[in-house]
Design an enzyme around this catalytic site. Sequence first.
Site, mmCIF file in Angstrom:
data_model
loop_
_atom_site.group_PDB
_atom_site.id
_atom_site.type_symbol
_atom_site.label_atom_id
_atom_site.label_comp_id
_atom_site.label_asym_id
_atom_site.label_seq_id
_atom_site.Cartn_x
_atom_site.Cartn_y
_atom_site.Cartn_z
ATOM 1 C CB SER B 23 -19.874 -124.204 9.406
ATOM 2 O OG SER B 23 -20.274 -124.261 8.053
ATOM 3 N N GLY B 48 -21.599 -124.056 5.085
ATOM 4 C CA GLY B 48 -21.508 -122.821 4.324
ATOM 5 C C GLY B 48 -22.207 -122.961 2.979
ATOM 6 C CG ASN B 71 -12.200 -130.536 4.840
ATOM 7 O OD1 ASN B 71 -12.716 -129.985 3.856
ATOM 8 N ND2 ASN B 71 -12.011 -129.911 5.984
ATOM 9 C CG ASN B 133 -16.117 -120.017 5.665
ATOM 10 O OD1 ASN B 133 -15.029 -119.567 6.026
ATOM 11 N ND2 ASN B 133 -16.259 -121.217 5.154
ATOM 12 C CB CYS B 136 -14.537 -119.079 0.674
ATOM 13 S SG CYS B 136 -15.952 -119.202 1.734
ATOM 14 C CE LYS B 171 -15.104 -122.072 11.703
ATOM 15 N NZ LYS B 171 -15.841 -123.140 11.044
ATOM 16 C CB ILE B 195 -9.507 -121.148 14.487
ATOM 17 C CG1 ILE B 195 -9.195 -122.548 15.011
ATOM 18 C CG2 ILE B 195 -8.817 -120.065 15.246
ATOM 19 C CD1 ILE B 195 -7.718 -122.948 15.016
ATOM 20 C CG ASN B 196 -12.556 -122.326 8.719
ATOM 21 O OD1 ASN B 196 -12.584 -123.545 8.613
ATOM 22 N ND2 ASN B 196 -13.328 -121.544 8.011
ATOM 23 N N GLY B 221 -9.399 -131.240 14.246
ATOM 24 C CA GLY B 221 -9.272 -132.296 15.233
ATOM 25 C C GLY B 221 -8.498 -131.894 16.464
HETATM 26 C C1 LIG Z 1 -15.300 -132.050 6.416
HETATM 27 C C2 LIG Z 1 -15.219 -130.660 6.977
HETATM 28 C C3 LIG Z 1 -15.917 -129.627 6.347
HETATM 29 C C4 LIG Z 1 -15.857 -128.323 6.841
HETATM 30 N N1 LIG Z 1 -16.580 -127.335 6.223
HETATM 31 C C5 LIG Z 1 -16.552 -126.083 6.738
HETATM 32 C C6 LIG Z 1 -17.355 -125.045 6.182
HETATM 33 O O1 LIG Z 1 -18.147 -125.245 5.245
HETATM 34 N N2 LIG Z 1 -17.256 -123.800 6.712
HETATM 35 C C7 LIG Z 1 -16.428 -123.531 7.787
HETATM 36 O O2 LIG Z 1 -16.386 -122.406 8.244
HETATM 37 N N3 LIG Z 1 -15.703 -124.501 8.346
HETATM 38 C C8 LIG Z 1 -15.740 -125.771 7.857
HETATM 39 N N4 LIG Z 1 -14.990 -126.747 8.471
HETATM 40 C C9 LIG Z 1 -14.161 -126.412 9.640
HETATM 41 C C10 LIG Z 1 -14.907 -126.684 10.939
HETATM 42 O O3 LIG Z 1 -16.093 -125.913 11.031
HETATM 43 C C11 LIG Z 1 -14.033 -126.396 12.158
HETATM 44 O O4 LIG Z 1 -13.693 -125.023 12.179
HETATM 45 C C12 LIG Z 1 -12.759 -127.214 12.175
HETATM 46 O O5 LIG Z 1 -13.016 -128.530 11.731
HETATM 47 C C13 LIG Z 1 -12.118 -127.273 13.563
HETATM 48 O O6 LIG Z 1 -12.978 -127.892 14.482
HETATM 49 P P1 LIG Z 1 -12.854 -129.461 14.893
HETATM 50 O O7 LIG Z 1 -11.403 -129.720 15.149
HETATM 51 O O8 LIG Z 1 -13.694 -129.612 16.115
HETATM 52 O O9 LIG Z 1 -13.371 -130.237 13.746
HETATM 53 C C14 LIG Z 1 -15.064 -128.054 7.991
HETATM 54 C C15 LIG Z 1 -14.376 -129.099 8.625
HETATM 55 C C16 LIG Z 1 -14.451 -130.391 8.153
HETATM 56 C C17 LIG Z 1 -13.723 -131.493 8.873
#
Ligand SMILES: Cc1cc2nc3c(=O)[nH]c(=O)nc-3n(C[C@H](O)[C@H](O)[C@H](O)COP(=O)(O)O)c2cc1C
Lengths: 265, 307
Positions: B23, B48, B71, B133, B136, B171, B195-196, B221
């Site tokens: 997400s 979300g 972010n 989620n 928040c 989440k 994980i978030n 990342g």
């Molecule tokens: C720009 C951005 C916006 C995100 N927005 C949400 C969100 O709205 N809801 C959520 O549960 N996670 C959000 N995430 C977290 C990602 O869903 C994910 O859990 C996190 O980036 C770890 O995965 P990755 O390392 O593969 O990016 C966001 C991540 C990024 C980078």
Amino acid sequence: MPTPSPARIHDFTVVTNEPIAQDIYALRIAAPELARRLEPGQFLNLAVPGNAMSLLRIPLSFAAADPDEGTIDIWYAVVGEGTERLAQMQPGATSTVLGPGGHGWTVPEGCTRALLVAGGIGVPPVLCLARQLGAAGIPFDVCIGAATASALVGADAFKDAGAGAVLLATDDGSLGHYGFCTVPAEQLLRDADRHYDYVATCGPEPMMAKIAALAEEAAASCEASVERMMSCGFGACATCAVETVHGMKGACMCGPVFDAQEVVW
Amino acid sequence: MSTVDMAVDFAGMKLKNPINTASGTFGFGWQFQNFFDVSRLGAITTKGSAAEPWPGNPKPRMTEVRGGMMNSVGLQNPGVRGMVEESGEYLADLASKGTAVICQVAGHSTEEYVAALELFEELCPWASAFELNVSCPNIAAGGAACGSTPEGAAEVMRACRPITKRPLLVKMAPVRLPEIARALEAEGADGLTVINSIPGMAIDVHTRRSKLSKPTGGLSGPLLHPIAVRMVWEVCQAVDIPVCGVGGVMTGEDAAEFILAGASVVSVGMASFAEPDAASRILDELEAWAASQGVSHISELIGAFEC
Ligand SMILES: Cc1cc2nc3c(=O)[nH]c(=O)nc-3n(C[C@H](O)[C@H](O)[C@H](O)COP(=O)(O)O)c2cc1C
Ligand SMILES: Cc1cc2nc3c(=O)[nH]c(=O)nc-3n(C[C@H](O)[C@H](O)[C@H](O)COP(=O)(O)OP(=O)(O)OC[C@H]3O[C@@H](n4cnc5c(N)ncnc54)[C@H](O)[C@@H]3O)c2cc1C
Ligand code: FES
């Protein structure tokens, strides 16, 4: 469904990559299909090889695109790790570029005279517009501001593009007006003999805010190319939001060129 | 031609393969349609969205860090109605092609989650599942997330569970995972996404200011991948409901680690930014890995980690 970004992934090869001013490089890349699709004011997102720890592309405007040669000219300032890496790319080096991003300048129908105001490394997208105006036979004047003479780029290129007046300003007074380029811009906008109906600007936000206010006073429409930290460049992440009177808008899809009166500066 | 059946069961859904999107990193799907056929994926998870639109945080909202990014978007979203108006048609079409559409639900309080989920339930007949989620910031709780305690997470789940018969996922924030996972399972969660992003800080030492508009931001990342794998593994030990692994997946092997640690599904996150068709490539790589393991169904590899 809203219109997705026109961007695609293209391969590119470095043609030349050389310094043109203090910490500013001119990069020419060959990317034939992309070179044919670019509109002035759109941007590119370059993958710059050489650091496995860096995972995002670098968003950059372009100063010129030659559809016949298939080349694109980018001017960039070396400000950090990513642009230092870009400066290391040698002629013949290859990578990928995502583009075109966003939408560019919209010169108003029937525009009779334009004023272009560029600050620092805001020159490239404005220069690109200048060439378009020159080709269309629309008269335009230019104000360029930079920190110091050795970091000021584009003066000759704007003249070559057909500019009338090209007024320069430097923060340290080493070239042109001593101070910000908003001062000569204000003089031009208040000059009753020059009736501008369109102002285009790119540079530091306080500069663009001032230019937007001056344009409004002069009853000219005004567009500004706005920079944001961008993660994707095609509308998927919302990291590039610009506050506007109509709410948050993504710089990569609704910009980078915005109606300057819409932006909450 | 692959010999491996990539289909997996997840929280009552049959997915054609285990690749999902995280997400907030995949917009509402259509942003990617010109880069690859999104209907190749087993599922997508949308940004979300809350009952009302949220403007998100001031700029700057992003900074790159070594091996990842941070972010502070602040869950800018068009609200459920805006989302349906803008993207509903595309998502309904995607669901009809057999890609599960998981809609993420945002809120600042239990009441806001309930309000958002009620709208989703009413306006999104095509949604395959909903994901709460619970990371928040909760304004009433001084900014701490509802999901940062077992009681808070359970309260949201208890209030939301009666609203829909469709699968409800959560989440999870990267805190107190096994106990919160057990609390959510007890309240009827169908699956967990782990994980978030992890809260982090990045300071510009020259200006002494945060590189974001807030002191902290969410870290994403590959730099957090080993932490996420460990957390997925711990949650899989703690509960019987299925888990979706998220965090730093850049390659099929990264996805395979989550599968071996016990995840049924794996989400691709920020990898899609620089490489918009990353999820499609990762799917191919995961399939090649499964074939190399000599199994006929990828589901045989879920939790097949040997110590
Ligand atoms: C720009 C951005 C916006 C995100 N927005 C949400 C969100 O709205 N809801 C959520 O549960 N996670 C959000 N995430 C977290 C990602 O869903 C994910 O859990 C996190 O980036 C770890 O995965 P990755 O390392 O593969 O990016 C966001 C991540 C990024 C980078
Ligand atoms: C649409 C768009 C067009 C652009 N066009 C040009 C151009 O034509 N020429 C040019 O030189 N630069 C341009 N930029 C800015 C360029 O993207 C950044 O300078 C570059 O990403 C810095 O990377 P770095 O790793 O070297 O610096 P970092 O180490 O990441 O940062 C160094 C400094 O640059 C600032 N910075 C980083 N990224 C950006 C960004 N995306 N926008 C603004 N400031 C940033 C940081 O805040 C910091 O102060 C443009 C940016 C956007 C969004
Ligand atoms: S940079 Fe990702 S939405 Fe604009």
